[in-house]
Design a protein around this motif. Structure first.
Motif, PDB file in Angstrom:
ATOM      1  N   ASP A 294      -3.862  -0.323   2.125  1.00  0.00           N
ATOM      2  CA  ASP A 294      -3.789  -1.626   2.814  1.00  0.00           C
ATOM      3  C   ASP A 294      -5.200  -2.115   3.073  1.00  0.00           C
ATOM      4  OD1 ASP A 294      -3.371  -3.700   4.958  1.00  0.00           O
ATOM      5  OD2 ASP A 294      -1.297  -2.976   4.770  1.00  0.00           O
TER       6      ASP A 294
ATOM      7  N   SER B 255      -6.153  -3.991   5.441  1.00  0.00           N
ATOM      8  CA  SER B 255      -6.396  -4.094   6.879  1.00  0.00           C
ATOM      9  C   SER B 255      -6.536  -2.704   7.491  1.00  0.00           C
ATOM     10  CB  SER B 255      -5.251  -4.839   7.561  1.00  0.00           C
ATOM     11  OG  SER B 255      -5.276  -4.647   8.957  1.00  0.00           O
ATOM     12  N   ILE B 256      -7.681  -2.440   8.125  1.00  0.00           N
ATOM     13  CA  ILE B 256      -7.870  -1.143   8.767  1.00  0.00           C
ATOM     14  C   ILE B 256      -6.880  -0.952   9.911  1.00  0.00           C
ATOM     15  CG2 ILE B 256      -9.679  -1.997  10.348  1.00  0.00           C
ATOM     16  CD1 ILE B 256     -10.990   0.775  10.032  1.00  0.00           C
ATOM     17  N   THR B 257      -6.523  -2.058  10.570  1.00  0.00           N
ATOM     18  CA  THR B 257      -5.537  -1.969  11.657  1.00  0.00           C
ATOM     19  C   THR B 257      -4.185  -1.507  11.129  1.00  0.00           C
ATOM     20  OG1 THR B 257      -6.653  -3.742  12.870  1.00  0.00           O
ATOM     21  CG2 THR B 257      -4.370  -3.254  13.481  1.00  0.00           C
ATOM     22  N   MET B 258      -3.757  -2.103  10.012  1.00  0.00           N
ATOM     23  CA  MET B 258      -2.473  -1.695   9.419  1.00  0.00           C
ATOM     24  C   MET B 258      -2.525  -0.246   8.942  1.00  0.00           C
ATOM     25  SD  MET B 258      -0.126  -3.932   9.641  1.00  0.00           S
ATOM     26  CE  MET B 258      -0.637  -4.859  11.079  1.00  0.00           C
ATOM     27  N   ARG B 259      -3.640   0.132   8.319  1.00  0.00           N
ATOM     28  CA  ARG B 259      -3.741   1.516   7.845  1.00  0.00           C
ATOM     29  C   ARG B 259      -3.615   2.490   9.005  1.00  0.00           C
ATOM     30  NH1 ARG B 259      -8.235  -0.485   4.924  1.00  0.00           N
ATOM     31  NH2 ARG B 259      -9.716   0.861   6.058  1.00  0.00           N
ATOM     32  N   ARG B 260      -4.266   2.183  10.120  1.00  0.00           N
ATOM     33  CA  ARG B 260      -4.202   3.080  11.283  1.00  0.00           C
ATOM     34  C   ARG B 260      -2.800   3.119  11.887  1.00  0.00           C
ATOM     35  NH1 ARG B 260      -9.755   3.752  12.471  1.00  0.00           N
ATOM     36  NH2 ARG B 260     -10.550   4.261  10.394  1.00  0.00           N
ATOM     37  N   LEU B 261      -2.137   1.963  11.968  1.00  0.00           N
ATOM     38  CA  LEU B 261      -0.776   1.926  12.516  1.00  0.00           C
ATOM     39  C   LEU B 261       0.180   2.742  11.648  1.00  0.00           C
ATOM     40  CD1 LEU B 261      -0.305  -1.799  13.637  1.00  0.00           C
ATOM     41  CD2 LEU B 261      -0.215   0.215  15.104  1.00  0.00           C
TER      42      LEU B 261
ATOM     43  N   GLU C 214      -6.408   7.280   2.844  1.00  0.00           N
ATOM     44  CA  GLU C 214      -6.222   5.843   2.995  1.00  0.00           C
ATOM     45  C   GLU C 214      -7.093   5.134   1.958  1.00  0.00           C
ATOM     46  OE1 GLU C 214      -7.142   4.665   6.975  1.00  0.00           O
ATOM     47  OE2 GLU C 214      -5.716   6.061   7.897  1.00  0.00           O
TER      48      GLU C 214
ATOM     49  N   ASP D 110       0.326  -2.196   0.271  1.00  0.00           N
ATOM     50  CA  ASP D 110       0.316  -3.559   0.796  1.00  0.00           C
ATOM     51  C   ASP D 110       0.587  -4.552  -0.331  1.00  0.00           C
ATOM     52  OD1 ASP D 110      -0.072  -5.815   2.338  1.00  0.00           O
ATOM     53  OD2 ASP D 110      -2.251  -5.632   2.420  1.00  0.00           O
TER      54      ASP D 110
ATOM     55  N   LYS E 133       5.615  -5.874   8.054  1.00  0.00           N
ATOM     56  CA  LYS E 133       4.498  -5.659   8.974  1.00  0.00           C
ATOM     57  C   LYS E 133       4.887  -6.176  10.356  1.00  0.00           C
ATOM     58  CE  LYS E 133       0.678  -5.870   5.669  1.00  0.00           C
ATOM     59  NZ  LYS E 133      -0.590  -6.537   5.307  1.00  0.00           N
TER      60      LYS E 133
ATOM     61  N   SER F  25       3.333  -4.278  17.962  1.00  0.00           N
ATOM     62  CA  SER F  25       2.686  -3.086  17.410  1.00  0.00           C
ATOM     63  C   SER F  25       3.200  -1.787  18.045  1.00  0.00           C
ATOM     64  CB  SER F  25       1.170  -3.171  17.575  1.00  0.00           C
ATOM     65  OG  SER F  25       0.825  -3.301  18.949  1.00  0.00           O
TER      66      SER F  25
END
Length: 348
Positions: free
Chosen positions: A10, A12-18, A34, A56, A107, A113
């Motif tokens: 993905d 987005s680092i935020t999406m990867r972390r979630l 990742e 993604d 998403k 979240s």
């Protein structure tokens, strides 16, 4: 049992972390890496050898949708597409399922979240058992059975499916004539993706394919999909059966649930032909058993053609299904069981 190795892709680092956080909470899953784009994903796939990929849809450069066919040619593996649940995003996710992906998830939207990707671990586990060699080559034109004259005998078709079900359903719908029997389908999938799937099938094939609405009479030539979201799809029995949308809790971990659909039809079982397709778990197996005992005709997709032989396996083992049928023959079997005249001689 070794943990299922997952690569998260993905931009987005935020999406990867979630995604990684949700997956790591399940001891059966190991996030091994990742990647932020297709180029990084190629390297990671080679070096890490993941079992499952989350991908993604909307990445800059080469999108996930464009990367997917390349992956299926060079290194086939189970892929779960991650997409925004906008109209454009969900349409792209359905397109990805036709290109080889096993599942799709939405998403989280703003403020969601905390419960983001709650179903993803179960989807990863289901995807890890998928046999990609069993993906069906979907006909682009109506099959011979769909082109044959069809006279309806007043029976109604109910279908339940899950992992790998989009592929299977498209194959069946492609085999249905314009004046096919009324069909109700429960497919495990987020609501926005179900809407896109219905639109895609309606544009490609002869029957009228729509999302089911509440209290609508069932009619010949129309295939209705459970809309999902907060509702299960059911049948209201009667001389002219109607659809029902029921707002209630999940059943067998799903909403919409196949068991809810099948159980609702028990009072009119003699007019029902039910099929259960590829998917993980047990949803629909008990409902099919009740239908068969009440007089319905019941079949299940066979192991050789099922991407995940879970739901149909349980329906066969518990006696709910009276016959196992390969995917390429299911449309013909359903038409034979719901037809008057010569076609009806090809009974289940």
């Amino acid at each position: 049992m070794k943990p299922i190795r997952v690569l998260v892709v993905d931009d987005s680092i935020t999406m990867r972390r979630l995604i990684s956080m949700r997956l790591r909470a399940d001891p059966r899953i190991a996030v091994v890496g990742e990647a932020a784009n297709a180029a990084e994903a190629r390297v990671a796939i080679t070096t890490l050898s993941p079992d499952v990929l989350t991908l993604d849809v909307e990445m800059p450069g080469q999108s996930g949708l464009d990367f997917l066919p390349e992956l299926m040619r060079t290194r086939p593996m189970p892929v779960i597409m991650v997409s925004s649940e906008t109209r454009k995003g969900s349409a792209a996710a359905i397109d990805a399922l036709s290109r080889g992906a096993i599942e799709c998830v939405g998403k989280p939207r703003g403020g969601e979240s905390g419960n983001a990707f709650a179903d993803l671990p179960a989807l990863v586990i289901a995807a890890s058992t998928a046999d990609l060699r069993k993906r069906c080559r979907i006909p682009t034109r109506p099959t011979a059975d769909a082109a044959r004259p069809f006279q309806w005998n007043n029976k109604i078709v109910l279908i339940g499916s899950s992992t790998g079900g989009v592929d299977a359903l498209e194959t069946i719908i492609a085999g249905m004539p314009q004046n096919c029997p009324p069909v109700l389908i429960t497919q495990h999938m987020p609501a926005s993706f179900l809407a896109s799937f219905a639109q895609r099938m309606n544009a490609l094939y002869a029957p009228n394919v729509i999302l089911a609405e509440h209290n609508v009479p069932m009619s010949q030539g129309t295939i209705q999909l459970a809309p999902g979201g907060d509702h299960h799809l059911a049948i209201m029995p009667g001389p002219r059966p109607r659809t029902a949308l029921i707002a209630s809790e999940k059943v067998c971990g799903h909403r919409p649930s196949v068991d809810v659909l099948f159980n609702s039809a028990r009072p009119m079982a003699a007019r029902i032909v039910a099929a259960i397709l590829t998917g993980m778990g047990v949803d629909g197996a008990q409902g099919m058993l009740h239908l068969r005992r009440a007089g319905a005709r019941c079949l299940a997709q066979d192991e050789a053609s099922s991407i995940v032989w879970g739901m149909p396996r349980v329906a066969w083992q518990n006696g709910g299904a009276e016959k196992l049928v390969p995917l390429h023959s299911i449309a013909a079997e359903l038409l034979a069981a719901t037809a008057r005249g010569a076609l009806a001689d090809r009974t289940i």
